[in-house]
Design a protein around this motif. Structure first.
Motif, PDB file in Angstrom:
ATOM      1  N   LYS B 192       0.999  -1.566   0.162  1.00 61.65           N
ATOM      2  CA  LYS B 192       0.325  -0.205   0.098  1.00 61.65           C
ATOM      3  C   LYS B 192       0.609   1.534  -0.318  1.00 61.65           C
ATOM      4  O   LYS B 192       1.618   1.343   0.928  1.00 61.65           O
ATOM      5  CB  LYS B 192      -1.035   0.323   1.378  1.00 61.65           C
ATOM      6  CG  LYS B 192      -1.753  -0.588   1.200  1.00 61.65           C
ATOM      7  CD  LYS B 192      -2.824  -0.433   2.220  1.00 61.65           C
ATOM      8  CE  LYS B 192      -4.669  -0.653   1.643  1.00 61.65           C
ATOM      9  NZ  LYS B 192      -5.624  -0.587   2.634  1.00 61.65           N
ATOM     10  N   HIS B 208       2.692  -4.800   3.457  1.00 61.63           N
ATOM     11  CA  HIS B 208       1.731  -5.599   3.931  1.00 61.63           C
ATOM     12  C   HIS B 208       2.592  -7.117   4.221  1.00 61.63           C
ATOM     13  O   HIS B 208       2.279  -8.020   5.178  1.00 61.63           O
ATOM     14  CB  HIS B 208       0.146  -5.598   3.068  1.00 61.63           C
ATOM     15  CG  HIS B 208      -0.718  -6.444   4.585  1.00 61.63           C
ATOM     16  ND1 HIS B 208      -1.790  -7.768   4.465  1.00 61.63           N
ATOM     17  CD2 HIS B 208      -1.753  -5.736   5.354  1.00 61.63           C
ATOM     18  CE1 HIS B 208      -2.173  -7.803   5.419  1.00 61.63           C
ATOM     19  NE2 HIS B 208      -2.240  -6.793   6.182  1.00 61.63           N
ATOM     20  N   HIS B 211       5.316  -7.720   6.029  1.00 65.02           N
ATOM     21  CA  HIS B 211       4.765  -7.659   7.931  1.00 65.02           C
ATOM     22  C   HIS B 211       4.125  -9.134   8.527  1.00 65.02           C
ATOM     23  O   HIS B 211       4.212  -9.844   9.225  1.00 65.02           O
ATOM     24  CB  HIS B 211       3.686  -6.413   8.012  1.00 65.02           C
ATOM     25  CG  HIS B 211       4.455  -5.096   7.944  1.00 65.02           C
ATOM     26  ND1 HIS B 211       5.081  -5.019   7.110  1.00 65.02           N
ATOM     27  CD2 HIS B 211       5.284  -5.187   9.332  1.00 65.02           C
ATOM     28  CE1 HIS B 211       5.975  -3.670   7.036  1.00 65.02           C
ATOM     29  NE2 HIS B 211       6.081  -3.938   8.749  1.00 65.02           N
ATOM     30  N   CYS B 219      -2.561 -10.514  12.844  1.00 67.28           N
ATOM     31  CA  CYS B 219      -3.780  -9.612  12.632  1.00 67.28           C
ATOM     32  C   CYS B 219      -3.568  -8.457  13.780  1.00 67.28           C
ATOM     33  O   CYS B 219      -3.574  -7.897  12.956  1.00 67.28           O
ATOM     34  CB  CYS B 219      -5.073 -10.113  11.783  1.00 67.28           C
ATOM     35  SG  CYS B 219      -5.115 -11.315  10.067  1.00 67.28           S
TER      36      CYS B 219
END
Lengths: 301, 371
Positions: B192, B208, B211, B219
């Motif tokens: 993103k 993302h 990670h 999450c």
């Protein structure tokens, strides 16, 4: 000495009387001689009802009622129509406004409440309706003469009549699935309910569960079990978040209408005194008028 | 005298047994024993635990990781009017984790393995304990409790395959669609790029996938309290937009010590390579997970590059020196590692002055043949 003995005897008598009273209250039987605690009962938790109408489907299937396709029971717009039980639908689910509910509305299943002291049974002239000791209010087609007094008497407006059937019309209403109860099964609607909004057991168990739920979730429920005392108690009990009257359950007195009317009637006709008095009065009138005629005849002569 | 001795012994025994009881302080002493144990005298070996004790503390005793749980399952024990339910356990579990934890659904679970629903909720018959619903009621209440709230949807076919009851055609079951019906697809982003008002680096590139896949974040580590209810709250129509402080506080959990330029830049930033740490991953290390070498800490811990951090057991007899590109000659094969690698710092150029004269140069005269 004598005095103390008398005192002892009276104390003993009082104790026995109290013991007897306690023993009788231990096995409470109502006006009809049944023990409501032991009756079969269903607890309807309207806060758990999701309005899926599967109870209507199961009832329809079990009692071979109106020939609706399964898709009909998926149609949730029916919930908004304020339907009443019919000769071909012993139970219906209706939606009522409930601001506290997740959908903003609650769903309430309507069917025969199987009252402990039913007005319909009291109103029936021929004994076609009977309250069974294990709970159901049963109807006997062969005794029924079709007067439909039961339709008028029912405070919940449950019994329906087969007006369309000219030759063999019947009064139709929920049977508490008596046949299934005899087979050791739950009523069809209770068995199919996916969310266990309906719970089946003895009336005492249902009241215990109901009050257990109320005390565990006081914000979720009205602090009242509808049907515990209304019109002398009913076998079907209701829990709701909103007012029971909003949920379509009528505001009723705790005394059963059957008891009130029967007390008046039985009081009037106690020892056959009122008829005797009436006929005595009529006899007296006849007698005096006869005497008057006689005396008039004699004066004419 | 005998009686006094006997009395003393008895007293000692009583005191001893009392202190014995006190030495095993039970964490839930305030509870009635029978709430969790079936027998009168539970022991550590035979605790005789009730499967699902209905106490509030029950679920707090066990924590489970999502990796232990199945990704999906088919609930078909109660097939009747409707077909089975294909239940995506992983998605539900991830969502639950962001709200509470496994206990969102697996309530009253004792420590250890989570019992299956039907251990407490029987599939058939009139339940003995009427306040404990049967399996059907338990399933439906568990699902509808949330689904009712979120989309006001109580239609059976949201979860069940419909054709058996209504004869309707099956709705399109798209595995990426979280409900299989009527819910917009939620895609997990790879990268993103955010445009920010920060002058010295308006573009923030956020990988993302790195990670999640590389740094092994769950999450819930970033998406706290962002379960289904985050969007599906009654009366809430649009998702809440996070403030600048909120966004930074999420990243600062790990990146507090980093400079702004770690994330902010004028251009998009390239994906992560291990070279930025100054320690090039050789072909022997490329298949490793980050956590194999950096096991502790939410933030990836920095290491000093010493081989002994992981390879403490290596010595001159079991290490094949040729893998580093230098085949040691016979003379040097005899030495211990630390004879050349001073203080076992393998990332530094080996020292030769332990044996050789000062002017001996490792690069000019390596202790073997370069491969």
């Amino acid at each position: 000495m004598d005095k103390s003995r008398r005192k002892f005897l009276s104390t003993a008598a009082a104790a026995t009387a109290t013991a007897t009273m306690m023993a009788t209250t231990g096995h409470t039987s109502d006006r009809l001689g049944h023990n409501p605690d032991e009756m079969f009962s269903v607890l309807v938790d309207s806060t758990a009802c999701i309005g899926c109408r599967k109870c209507e489907y199961a009832c329809n299937k079990t009692h071979e009622l109106a020939d609706h396709p399964p898709a009909y029971f998926e149609d949730q717009t029916q919930l908004q129509l304020g339907r009443r039980p019919q000769h071909d639908a012993f139970t219906v689910v209706n939606a009522y406004e409930d601001k506290g509910a997740k959908e903003g509305e609650a769903y309430v299943k309507v069917q025969c409440m199987h009252c402990n002291d039913p007005a319909c049974v009291s109103a029936c002239l021929v004994g076609a309706l009977t309250k069974e000791s294990h709970g159901p209010v049963m109807y006997d087609t062969w005794k029924c003469m079709g007067c439909r007094y039961c339709l008028v008497a029912c405070p919940f407006q449950i019994p329906a009549y087969e007006y369309h059937d000219v030759l063999t019309p019947r009064v139709r209403k929920c049977t508490f699935c008596t046949e299934r109860l005899h087979e050791g099964k739950k009523p069809a609607c209770v068995e199919i309910c996916p969310n266990e909004a309906l719970v089946f057991g003895t009336r005492k168990e249902m009241l215990d569960i109901a009050y257990g739920r109320i005390s565990a979730n006081p914000q979720r429920y009205q602090d009242h079990v509808y049907g515990e005392y209304e019109i002398g108690g009913t076998s079907w009990l209701y829990l709701a978040r909103a007012d029971f009257q909003t949920a379509g359950l009528p505001l009723l007195d705790n005394q059963s209408p059957a008891e009130i009317t029967e007390n008046i009637q039985h009081g009037l006709f106690k020892s056959f005194l009122p008829p005797l008095a009436l006929y005595g009065l009529l006899g007296l009138i006849m007698h005096t008028s006869g005497q008057r005629e006689k005396s008039e005849e004699s004066t004419d002569a | 005298m005998k009686t006094i001795l006997l009395g003393l012994l008895t007293l000692m025994f009583i005191v001893g047994s009392m202190s014995n009881v006190n030495s095993h302080e039970h964490p839930l002493r305030h509870l009635d024993c029978s709430e969790c144990h079936t027998c009168d005298r539970p022991t550590a070996k035979e605790p005789c635990l009730i499967a699902c004790p209905r106490i509030a503390a029950a679920h707090s005793t066990s924590k489970h990781s999502l990796k232990e749980a199945p990704d999906s399952m088919v609930l078909n024990t109660l097939e009747n009017l409707y077909g089975p339910v294909a239940f995506n356990h992983k998605q539900h579990a991830e969502m639950s984790e962001m709200g509470f934890d496994c206990a969102t659904c697996h309530h009253y679970s004792p420590a250890g393995e989570i019992p299956s629903c039907n251990e407490c909720h029987p599939a058939e018959g009139i339940s003995v304990n009427l306040s404990q619903p049967n399996l059907k009621g338990a399933y439906h209440r568990q699902c509808l409790g949330c689904h009712r709230e979120w989309n006001h949807e109580t239609k059976c076919i949201v979860c069940h395959e419909p054709e058996r009851f209504t004869g309707a055609e099956d709705v399109v079951q798209d595995p990426t669609d979280i409900l299989g019906i009527s819910h917009p697809v939620i895609t997990v982003p790879t990268k993103k790029v955010y445009d920010t008002p920060y002058d010295k680096g308006p573009k923030v590139t956020f990988y993302h996938n790195e990670h999640v896949d590389l740094f092994d974040l769950k999450c819930v580590d970033c998406h706290q309290e962002e379960n289904c209810g985050y969007c599906h709250h009654l009366g809430k129509t649009t998702p809440v937009v996070k403030t600048m402080e909120e966004v930074h506080s999420i990243c600062n959990d790990c990146h507090l010590e980093d400079k702004c330029s770690k994330c902010h830049g004028y251009e998009e930033k390239p994906p992560f390579t291990h070279d930025v740490s100054g320690w090039h991953l050789s072909k022997y290390h490329t298949d490793l997970e980050c956590r194999n070498c950096h096991p502790t800490g939410k933030r990836i811990s920095t290491m000093n590059g010493d081989c002994t951090n992981c390879h403490a057991g290596w010595n001159q007899s079991n290490f094949r020196h040729s893998v580093v590109g230098l085949q040691l000659d016979e003379t040097h094969l005899e030495f211990e590692c630390e004879d050349c690698h001073a203080d076992l710092h393998y990332h530094q150029t080996p020292t030769c002055d332990n044996c050789h004269d000062d002017d001996h140069n490792y690069k000019k005269e390596p202790p073997g043949e370069r491969l």
